[in-house]
Design an enzyme around this catalytic site. Structure first.
Site, PDB file in Angstrom:
ATOM      1  N   LYS A   1       0.803  -1.237   0.000  1.00  0.00           N
ATOM      2  CA  LYS A   1       0.000   0.000   0.000  1.00  0.00           C
ATOM      3  C   LYS A   1       0.831   1.280   0.000  1.00  0.00           C
ATOM      4  CE  LYS A   1      -4.012  -1.783   2.560  1.00  0.00           C
ATOM      5  NZ  LYS A   1      -4.996  -1.458   3.582  1.00  0.00           N
TER       6      LYS A   1
ATOM      7  N   ASP B   1      -9.897   3.097   2.936  1.00  0.00           N
ATOM      8  CA  ASP B   1     -10.000   2.377   4.218  1.00  0.00           C
ATOM      9  C   ASP B   1     -10.635   3.248   5.308  1.00  0.00           C
ATOM     10  OD1 ASP B   1      -8.857  -0.060   3.394  1.00  0.00           O
ATOM     11  OD2 ASP B   1      -6.837   0.690   3.724  1.00  0.00           O
TER      12      ASP B   1
END
Ligand code: ATR
Length: 290
Positions: free
Chosen positions: A77, A113
């Site tokens: 990520k 997220d």
């Protein structure tokens, strides 16, 4: 195409995937393929085991093969950001990307997220963070996404309580322009925890195979609080069981996973995500561990 019906993969199928290492456990393919089917979109989503060192080539593959979108998971990520054409300012601040959108070969990275967490919190509990006292336990990648998303909601105070105090202080500093924030050591967080309206465990403490572990002293939990956990295996963690037994409201972690995927679906397709069908797909897949 008829909504709800599976379509064969053909030359018109739009392709998607998730890049991770490991990735075999991922529920994203099940969840997103169910979403595409439910929405009547001719698309397919697969899991790609991208080894460390291969990420740049894999990202080039998105452009070369014309994938419309990709999710990125652990451990890629952060590194993935340097291979993209643009990174959304919010993802830049968080320092991680979990969703890539391909616009005719130009790749933009987003982070869904934290906003997925907040949408889950609001829709599943009705809690409004504005004006409330919030303590996040942890100061890692998951905490960063959640902290930036919550900070935008206007809390009265956002405290990071972390085993390593320096990381909590550093994240609090990054948030200081957005809301009143402070970083403390987990050992020194008793007063903050006792006074909080919302406590969020952003660490993986309590996840299988160690379901008895608790990220905070449960005697600090009380009625009037909402206790939230990003862990969803088990579905109700030891922390949430303790919180419930003390009269607190509880919020499990499955919604964060579902809504981060819902936002990705919406960025890619411009269509509202079929959230209930996505939830059903994940719950069926997790059934054995519920
Ligand atoms: P993630 O991206 O899942 O947040 P991470 O960036 O490695 O993963 O962060 C893990 C977080 O969980 C950190 O806040 C870590 O605390 P430290 O900064 O002190 O390492 C926290 N954490 C992990 N194991 C823990 C434990 N046993 N007790 C308390 N906190 C723990």
């Amino acid at each position: 195409m008829n909504k709800g019906q599976a379509t064969p993969i053909d030359t018109a199928t739009t392709l998607y995937g998730v890049f991770g290492h490991p990735v075999a456990h991922s529920k994203s393919p099940l969840m997103l393929n169910r979403a595409f089917r439910e929405a009547g979109i001719n698309a397919a989503y697969a899991a790609f085991h991208v080894l460390p060192g291969m990420l740049e080539d894999a990202v080039r593959g998105i452009r070369a093969l014309g994938f419309r979108g990709v999710n990125v998971t652990v451990p890629h990520k952060v590194e993935v950001m340097r291979y993209l054409d643009a990174v959304d300012p919010e993802a830049e601040r968080i320092g991680a990307v979990n969703t890539i959108v391909n616009e005719q070969g130009r790749l933009t990275g987003y982070n869904t997220d934290g906003i997925g967490y907040v949408r889950s919190l609001k829709e599943e509990t009705g809690f409004s963070p504005a004006g409330r006292r919030i303590v996040l336990v942890g100061a890692g990648g998951a905490a960063r996404g959640i902290a930036f998303a919550l900070a935008k909601e206007g809390p009265a105070r956002l405290v990071l309580a972390n085993r390593t105090a320096a990381k909590a202080e550093s994240l609090a500093e990054d948030l200081s322009g957005l809301c009143a924030s402070a970083g403390v050591s987990l050992d020194q967080a008793a007063d903050e925890l006792a006074q909080a309206d919302l406590i969020v465990n952003t660490t993986l403490v309590g996840m299988h195979p160690h379901p008895d572990e608790l990220p905070v002293d449960p005697s600090l939990l009380r009625a009037g609080q909402l206790v939230s956990d990003i862990v969803y295996t088990p579905r109700e963690t030891a922390l949430l069981k303790e919180a419930r037994a003390r009269g607190a409201a509880v919020h499990g972690g499955l919604g964060m996973f579902i809504y981060q995927g819902a936002y990705a679906f919406e960025y890619w397709t411009g269509t509202a995500a079929p959230v209930e069908a996505m939830r059903q797909a994940v719950e069926e897949a997790l059934g054995a561990h519920a």
